[in-house]
Design a protein around this motif. Structure first.
Motif, mmCIF file in Angstrom:
data_model
loop_
_atom_site.group_PDB
_atom_site.id
_atom_site.type_symbol
_atom_site.label_atom_id
_atom_site.label_comp_id
_atom_site.label_asym_id
_atom_site.label_seq_id
_atom_site.Cartn_x
_atom_site.Cartn_y
_atom_site.Cartn_z
ATOM 1 N N ALA A 96 0.781 -1.293 -0.039
ATOM 2 C CA ALA A 96 -0.005 0.105 -0.103
ATOM 3 C C ALA A 96 0.966 1.163 0.091
ATOM 4 N N TRP A 97 1.790 1.205 0.650
ATOM 5 C CA TRP A 97 2.838 2.390 0.799
ATOM 6 C C TRP A 97 3.386 2.594 -0.696
ATOM 7 N N HIS A 98 4.081 1.724 -1.203
ATOM 8 C CA HIS A 98 4.395 1.841 -2.477
ATOM 9 C C HIS A 98 3.706 2.238 -3.674
ATOM 10 N N ALA A 99 2.091 1.563 -3.479
ATOM 11 C CA ALA A 99 1.113 1.759 -4.475
ATOM 12 C C ALA A 99 0.757 3.592 -4.324
ATOM 13 N N GLY A 100 0.846 4.192 -3.038
ATOM 14 C CA GLY A 100 0.692 5.359 -3.156
ATOM 15 C C GLY A 100 1.738 6.230 -3.623
ATOM 16 N N GLN A 101 3.144 5.743 -3.478
ATOM 17 C CA GLN A 101 4.231 6.763 -4.310
ATOM 18 C C GLN A 101 4.157 6.288 -5.654
ATOM 19 N N ILE A 102 3.662 5.473 -6.309
ATOM 20 C CA ILE A 102 3.261 5.103 -7.696
ATOM 21 C C ILE A 102 2.212 5.925 -8.111
ATOM 22 N N ALA A 103 1.333 5.950 -7.539
ATOM 23 C CA ALA A 103 0.014 6.888 -7.794
ATOM 24 C C ALA A 103 0.543 8.358 -7.929
ATOM 25 N N ALA A 104 1.487 8.681 -6.971
ATOM 26 C CA ALA A 104 1.807 10.296 -6.947
ATOM 27 C C ALA A 104 2.756 10.290 -8.214
ATOM 28 N N LEU A 105 3.471 9.437 -8.674
ATOM 29 C CA LEU A 105 4.562 9.422 -9.608
ATOM 30 C C LEU A 105 3.712 9.500 -11.099
ATOM 31 N N ALA A 106 2.609 8.719 -11.068
ATOM 32 C CA ALA A 106 1.935 8.417 -12.276
ATOM 33 C C ALA A 106 1.761 9.510 -13.084
ATOM 34 N N ASP A 107 1.506 10.291 -12.840
ATOM 35 C CA ASP A 107 1.117 11.616 -13.808
ATOM 36 C C ASP A 107 2.375 12.536 -14.020
ATOM 37 N N ARG A 108 3.668 12.063 -13.388
ATOM 38 C CA ARG A 108 4.677 12.851 -13.713
ATOM 39 C C ARG A 108 5.729 12.215 -14.992
ATOM 40 N N SER A 109 5.794 12.949 -15.860
ATOM 41 C CA SER A 109 6.606 12.469 -17.191
ATOM 42 C C SER A 109 7.968 12.399 -16.923
ATOM 43 N N ARG A 110 8.475 11.524 -17.639
ATOM 44 C CA ARG A 110 10.070 11.162 -17.338
ATOM 45 C C ARG A 110 10.948 12.573 -17.728
ATOM 46 N N SER A 111 11.958 12.839 -16.938
ATOM 47 C CA SER A 111 12.693 13.936 -17.351
ATOM 48 C C SER A 111 14.085 13.368 -18.162
ATOM 49 N N ALA A 112 14.118 14.249 -19.192
ATOM 50 C CA ALA A 112 15.651 13.987 -19.992
ATOM 51 C C ALA A 112 16.677 14.457 -19.061
#
Length: 109
Positions: A93-109
């Motif tokens: 659950a902890w890491h699912a929250g982290q993934i959800a928070a990162l999901a809308d962030r695009s990869r930086s070059a």
């Protein structure tokens, strides 16, 4: 976890890959300890995170009350199997929250 992963689109943030790999490795470690203590089957080696999570639900349901009280050592601490299963759920659950928070962030070059 499914909801968190369903929000990942396009080129995901690199941390998401690390988190999903970390979760799969950790779950295999937990279930190897559980299997050794209870005689339950270990997780299949070829399952990715999503299939592994589906497998572990059935595996947890199949554990007897006696199996849930068996003791295992993880990271230098002793746990009952039931406690280790709760740790596994919290960790996921902890890491699912982290993934959800990162999901809308695009990869930086």
């Amino acid at each position: 976890m499914r909801a968190a992963l369903s929000g990942v689109e396009g080129q995901p943030h690199p941390r998401i890959g690390w988190l999903t790999t970390h979760l799969a490795v950790t779950k295999r470690e937990y279930w190897s300890l559980i299997a050794a203590a209870t005689g339950a089957p270990p997780p299949p080696d070829d399952y990715g995170l999503t299939r592994l999570m589906a497998w572990e639900i059935g595996a947890a349901r199949a554990l007897s009350d006696d199996a849930l009280t068996r003791r295992v050592v993880h990271a230098g601490a002793e746990f009952g199997v039931a406690e280790l299963l709760r740790l596994n759920a919290r960790h996921t659950a902890w890491h699912a929250g982290q993934i959800a928070a990162l999901a809308d962030r695009s990869r930086s070059a």
